[in-house]
Motif scaffolding. Structure first.
Motif, mmCIF file in Angstrom:
data_model
loop_
_atom_site.group_PDB
_atom_site.id
_atom_site.type_symbol
_atom_site.label_atom_id
_atom_site.label_comp_id
_atom_site.label_asym_id
_atom_site.label_seq_id
_atom_site.Cartn_x
_atom_site.Cartn_y
_atom_site.Cartn_z
ATOM 1 N N ALA A 140 0.841 -1.206 0.000
ATOM 2 C CA ALA A 140 0.000 0.000 0.000
ATOM 3 C C ALA A 140 0.873 1.252 0.000
ATOM 4 C CB ALA A 140 -0.925 -0.004 1.216
ATOM 5 N N ALA A 141 1.926 1.231 0.824
ATOM 6 C CA ALA A 141 2.844 2.374 0.877
ATOM 7 C C ALA A 141 3.670 2.474 -0.399
ATOM 8 C CB ALA A 141 3.760 2.256 2.092
ATOM 9 N N GLY A 182 14.059 4.367 -0.746
ATOM 10 C CA GLY A 182 15.200 3.864 0.022
ATOM 11 C C GLY A 182 14.827 3.597 1.472
ATOM 12 N N GLY A 183 13.994 4.466 2.059
ATOM 13 C CA GLY A 183 13.534 4.249 3.426
ATOM 14 C C GLY A 183 12.707 2.982 3.552
ATOM 15 N N PHE A 184 11.805 2.752 2.588
ATOM 16 C CA PHE A 184 10.993 1.530 2.604
ATOM 17 C C PHE A 184 11.872 0.284 2.452
ATOM 18 C CE2 PHE A 184 7.131 3.933 0.642
ATOM 19 C CZ PHE A 184 6.932 4.580 1.856
ATOM 20 N N ILE A 185 12.882 0.367 1.589
ATOM 21 C CA ILE A 185 13.793 -0.765 1.385
ATOM 22 C C ILE A 185 14.586 -1.052 2.651
ATOM 23 C CG2 ILE A 185 15.931 -1.409 0.184
ATOM 24 C CD1 ILE A 185 14.724 -0.165 -2.356
ATOM 25 N N ALA A 186 15.092 -0.001 3.285
ATOM 26 C CA ALA A 186 15.852 -0.178 4.529
ATOM 27 C C ALA A 186 14.986 -0.812 5.609
ATOM 28 C CB ALA A 186 16.398 1.175 5.010
ATOM 29 N N PHE A 187 13.737 -0.384 5.699
ATOM 30 C CA PHE A 187 12.830 -0.969 6.700
ATOM 31 C C PHE A 187 12.580 -2.445 6.409
ATOM 32 C CE2 PHE A 187 8.561 -1.868 8.399
ATOM 33 C CZ PHE A 187 8.793 -1.571 9.739
ATOM 34 N N LEU A 400 5.076 6.796 9.148
ATOM 35 C CA LEU A 400 6.161 7.466 9.868
ATOM 36 C C LEU A 400 7.363 7.696 8.948
ATOM 37 C CD1 LEU A 400 6.031 5.594 13.304
ATOM 38 C CD2 LEU A 400 5.138 7.871 12.748
ATOM 39 N N LEU A 401 7.658 6.724 8.083
ATOM 40 C CA LEU A 401 8.756 6.890 7.132
ATOM 41 C C LEU A 401 8.450 8.017 6.136
ATOM 42 C CD1 LEU A 401 9.626 3.142 6.441
ATOM 43 C CD2 LEU A 401 11.100 4.824 7.545
ATOM 44 N N MET A 402 7.197 8.118 5.715
ATOM 45 C CA MET A 402 6.809 9.208 4.815
ATOM 46 C C MET A 402 6.998 10.564 5.485
ATOM 47 S SD MET A 402 3.319 7.852 3.047
ATOM 48 C CE MET A 402 3.291 6.472 1.902
ATOM 49 N N LEU A 403 6.586 10.642 6.739
ATOM 50 C CA LEU A 403 6.754 11.905 7.475
ATOM 51 C C LEU A 403 8.238 12.211 7.681
ATOM 52 C CD1 LEU A 403 3.872 11.571 10.096
ATOM 53 C CD2 LEU A 403 3.901 12.929 7.996
ATOM 54 N N GLY A 404 9.052 11.164 7.836
ATOM 55 C CA GLY A 404 10.501 11.362 7.917
ATOM 56 C C GLY A 404 11.049 11.929 6.621
ATOM 57 N N CYS A 405 10.547 11.427 5.488
ATOM 58 C CA CYS A 405 10.948 11.970 4.175
ATOM 59 C C CYS A 405 10.511 13.423 4.046
ATOM 60 C CB CYS A 405 10.329 11.119 3.067
ATOM 61 S SG CYS A 405 10.731 11.667 1.396
#
Length: 423
Positions: A140-141, A182-187, A400-405
């Motif tokens: 979904a993300a 990249g954030g999604f991949i790292a997670f 939360l990752l989106m808000l971090g971006c």
């Protein structure tokens, strides 16, 4: 007082279940009539809202993504990426996000991206032991990358509303889009390494990898032609979308994964989405005309100049409002309701409209996966055949990752503005 009454009427009508297009158009017409202004402004506003060549790209990009969805190209793309990274820790999650990223460079639609990749990745990941809510939340993300990585339908609409360069908006979305991916991949990597055990995919042989890559190569080339042609100035976004439709048809016919019934389904889905978007745009144009004649944007701009002295406070207020709106409205509605009001306030605060557009799109991404009306939640639920609550449980880390971006783009505007300024 007038602003408060308009906001109250808008909220009451939306919460009562009246379609967004009719809320905006009806409220705008009522405001014009109450001010003894000619209702002939309505058809004039409707004509003006569609008098733009660039808007032709919206149904064309939608048709292209629906053709690719019906043609099942997501399987080839996912298999190719998986053959390279599937054996890594969290490899299937990495392959899913990488596939979403590549497909985003073709589709311009979050729904098409989520549905195309989700139809392949959900079963693969759950069969390998990935926790189901994590899988559904990840896809979904990942689907939301479809409106941040160009081409992007919301960016096209934003450019039409604000008369900003759509090519610059596309360029500005690349950096933040890659950072978010990249954030999604790292997670995904951390989830597989330190979280629930997942069975890795056996490492593909060179022969298998080459075969899978060769089969997916036309999809990658399609993305290169669409995006590269726009940035090189060879053709406009609308011409790019038209070329994309022709090439996508050739691709799915060559792969022999397409049928006449699939084409009819693609056309019907495109027609429904296009009508929905354009009806909302028409209603928003009437509403925007009315609030302009009432000088509401000017009043809000003056209020912002007098009481909100910093860019940070303004962006924080906008983000909080968009988060709340995201609980009840879909992305295009948020864009069309808010931008006529917010855009006049950008210049007094010295805010770059291209940079603000990327901030806005990231907030729209959050809205796509926040309950109760996040569109991608229901897309993934339909694809997976499960419950919406499963998807909701899985999306929170990604929000939360989106808000971090978002914070990265705010504190380091060069992330978004480097390519538009230096290319």
């Amino acid at each position: 007082m007038i602003v408060a009454l308009i906001i109250f009427a808008l909220l009451m009508l939306l919460l009562s279940g009246v379609p967004v297009a009719f809320v905006l158009g009806g409220l705008g017409l009522a405001m014009l009539l109450l001010a003894d202004m000619s209702p002939l402004m309505v058809p004039m506003a409707l004509h003006a809202s569609f008098d733009s060549f660039i808007l032709l790209s919206v149904p064309l990009f939608l048709l292209m993504s629906n053709i690719l969805l019906q043609g099942g190209v997501g399987k080839d793309l996912f298999n190719a990426v998986q053959s390279w990274v599937g054996h890594w820790p969290g490899g299937l999650g990495i392959a899913t996000i990488a596939s979403c990223t590549i497909f985003s460079a073709i589709s311009g639609s979050s729904v098409a991206t989520a549905a195309t990749i989700g139809s392949v990745a959900i079963k693969e990941m759950t069969d390998r032991g990935y926790h189901r809510p994590f899988v559904l939340g990840l896809i979904a993300a990942g689907g939301t990358l479809g409106i941040l990585i160009p081409p992007s339908i919301p960016m096209i609409v934003y450019g039409v509303i604000t008369e900003e360069s759509i090519v610059d908006l596309f360029l500005a979305g690349i950096g933040p889009g890659l950072i978010m991916a990249g954030g999604f991949i790292a997670f995904s990597f951390l989830y597989a390494t330190f979280g629930k055990a997942c069975t890795p995919v056996p490492k593909a042989s060179s022969r298998e990898r080459n075969a899978a890559t060769l089969r997916a190569l036309p999809i990658v080339l399609l993305a290169v032609v669409i995006i590269g042609g726009i940035y090189a100035g060879i053709f406009t976004p609308t011409e790019s979308a038209a070329i994309g439709v022709a090439l996508s048809l050739l691709l799915v016919l060559a792969l022999k994964t397409f049928s006449w019934d699939g084409f009819k389904v693609a056309c019907m889905a495109t027609m429904k989405t296009t009508i929905t978007i354009f009806l909302i745009m028409a209603g928003a144009k009437v509403f925007g005309k009315a609030i302009t004649l009432y000088q509401i944007p000017q009043e809000i701009s003056m209020f912002v100049s007098l009481h909100i002295g910093s860019t940070g406070l303004f962006i924080l207020a906008v983000c909080l409002i968009l988060l709340l709106m995201g609980f009840f409205l879909e992305s295009i509605s948020m864009l069309l309701i808010m931008m006529p009001v917010l855009y006049p306030s950008l210049a007094p605060l010295g805010i770059d409209p291209i940079w603000f557009g990327i901030i806005f799109v990231i907030m729209i991404e959050c809205a796509l996966i926040t309950p109760p009306v996040g569109l991608n939640l229901f897309v993934i639920q339909a694809v997976a055949g499960g419950k919406v609550v499963e998807v909701v449980r899985g999306v929170w880390p990604f929000i939360l990752l989106m808000l971090g971006c978002l914070l990265i783009v705010y504190f380091f505007p060069i992330v978004a503005l480097y390519l538009p300024f230096y290319l």
